[in-house]
Design a protein around this motif. Sequence first.
Motif, mmCIF file in Angstrom:
data_model
loop_
_atom_site.group_PDB
_atom_site.id
_atom_site.type_symbol
_atom_site.label_atom_id
_atom_site.label_comp_id
_atom_site.label_asym_id
_atom_site.label_seq_id
_atom_site.Cartn_x
_atom_site.Cartn_y
_atom_site.Cartn_z
ATOM 1 N N UNK A 282 48.588 40.205 52.696
ATOM 2 C CA UNK A 282 47.542 39.236 52.042
ATOM 3 C C UNK A 282 48.048 38.051 51.826
ATOM 4 N N UNK A 283 47.082 37.791 50.350
ATOM 5 C CA UNK A 283 47.077 36.304 50.047
ATOM 6 C C UNK A 283 46.844 36.346 48.499
ATOM 7 N N UNK A 284 47.776 35.625 48.143
ATOM 8 C CA UNK A 284 48.244 35.817 46.265
ATOM 9 C C UNK A 284 48.061 34.651 46.284
ATOM 10 N N UNK A 285 48.001 34.337 45.040
ATOM 11 C CA UNK A 285 48.083 33.064 43.708
ATOM 12 C C UNK A 285 48.998 33.489 42.379
ATOM 13 N N UNK A 286 49.955 32.154 42.359
ATOM 14 C CA UNK A 286 50.830 31.935 41.405
ATOM 15 C C UNK A 286 50.137 31.290 40.227
ATOM 16 N N UNK A 305 53.464 26.441 36.825
ATOM 17 C CA UNK A 305 53.669 26.897 38.729
ATOM 18 C C UNK A 305 52.068 27.602 38.890
ATOM 19 N N UNK A 306 51.465 26.198 39.599
ATOM 20 C CA UNK A 306 50.921 26.970 40.425
ATOM 21 C C UNK A 306 50.703 27.547 41.752
ATOM 22 N N UNK A 307 50.234 28.555 42.613
ATOM 23 C CA UNK A 307 49.701 28.123 44.294
ATOM 24 C C UNK A 307 49.128 29.020 44.374
ATOM 25 N N UNK A 308 49.596 28.826 45.725
ATOM 26 C CA UNK A 308 48.988 30.460 46.844
ATOM 27 C C UNK A 308 49.952 30.875 48.196
ATOM 28 N N UNK A 309 49.814 31.731 48.578
ATOM 29 C CA UNK A 309 50.665 32.420 49.470
ATOM 30 C C UNK A 309 50.461 33.336 49.759
ATOM 31 N N UNK A 310 51.036 33.919 51.531
ATOM 32 C CA UNK A 310 50.934 35.098 52.137
ATOM 33 C C UNK A 310 52.240 35.836 52.200
ATOM 34 N N UNK A 311 51.246 37.003 51.893
ATOM 35 C CA UNK A 311 52.786 38.401 52.056
ATOM 36 C C UNK A 311 52.268 39.554 53.263
ATOM 37 N N UNK A 312 53.173 39.899 53.607
ATOM 38 C CA UNK A 312 53.233 41.467 54.125
ATOM 39 C C UNK A 312 54.100 42.456 54.293
#
Length: 492
Positions: A282-286, A305-312
């Motif tokens: 997935x792709x997620x925002x923070x 804080x703000x940002x973007x990430x990948x997760x499995x």
Amino acid sequence: MKFLDSLAQSNYFFTELKDVKKKGDTTEIFYNKGKNYNETYVELSDSIVQKLKIQKGFFTKSLDSTKKSINKRYIDEGYSFSRIKSKFKGQKNGYPIVELDINKNDKRTIDGFVVKGYERIPKRFMKNLEKEFKGKTYDDKNLIAINKTFQTHPFVTLERQPQTLFTKDSTQIYLFMEKKKTNTFDGVIGFGNDKTEKFTLNGTLNVNFRNMFNGFEAINLYWQRNPDKGQTFDLQADIPYLFKSNVGLNMKVNIYRQDSTFANVKMLPALYYHLNNRNKIGLRGTFETSSIIDTLYVQGKDYNKKGIGLWFEMTEPTDIDLFLYKTKISAGYDFLTTTYTKDNIKANQNQLYFFGEHNYHISGNHFLNIKAEGAMMDSKIDFSANELYRFGGWNSMRGFNENSLAGDFYYYGGLEYRYLIGNQAFFDFFGQYGQLNNKSLNVKPKLYSVGLGFNFFIPLGLMSFQLSNGNEFGNPFKFNDIKIHWGILSRF
């Protein structure tokens, strides 16, 4: 006569017809079966030799086993109605010579599924199932795989083994489904000492509403209070098949408040894709904000804080009700921009996270639970105390108060021996080792925890009782640091 031919197929090659008598409407047949020749010389037809790549002629002590072995090879390739034909060809050294040939009939493949019983299954789930199995050979291997898919599925199960309807042109698998009780209530009460050595009561409530609308969706409510007056609240919603696709939506809100010192609010919207029924990426925002409540708390800072990430995430369900799952692995990376509002300072951060757990079956009733977790945040400037990772407690580093350990980097690993008493209870003994790093305090303590527990089913659900003690290496063992946890997991 077909009756006498069937005896020949059963190795009675010298059956003799003795007499036939008619009495009114009845015909009496007298015959001598003779000896059953299971030890024979075998001659295989050219089609069998070419297919199986074996020698054409040989001697066998069990003709029945030879025929079954050859026939199974064809059945495993989808010729479900294949039949071995036997033909007597003469004698050699006192044993019959038997020619074996094959009547394959049509090859069978899985053409589709028919759902019975609980039919309100997400369409995308069934499409994924058909994508995985449709067109594959109809054989034991694939039938076992289909059955296993539902044996360990978190939302549905099969009332009985899959059944098959054969027609002239198709092979349909019938699935008699039943909806599982998947809603859970998980409550934990803990007893221990806070930082002032005062005996305190703490607890956790975790409620999951799952598959209430028959879409394999989940809503999670989580609340926790630790002995140092910190409180955590989580609200999470998960929709696995958005718009009947393989794309899922996950929304999470996390609120953490440390007494009257500070409060953090975090939102984590995410989209993910089902690689299969057990794996998703997935792709997620923070979006996170923190406010200092106590002006005397100089270790903390207001920030956004703000940002973007990948997760499995990978989950392998278990067929043992006492365990939550057999294997679970999750990992993630986030790139964040942090703004410290009062100082108007911006800094980029990298965050990494990993969690893994596996229940390894040693033998018999003996199991070994292997668990590890770690996280790291990296930045060119120092972190404020209110943005550090917090861990420790019932579900992480046991023997410590909930969320009492804080650092910009941590890891821990543990082994837990479990002895099952039937399928109703198990004892466990565990040991853990971990380390954290707190740059602002310039400390890198090495930690350990040990303990034992007992888990058993009662009418309300799975009851857990645990004693644990954790400390830093080099510090003396303190009996009054023992933590007591009592909890119950109920499905409804």
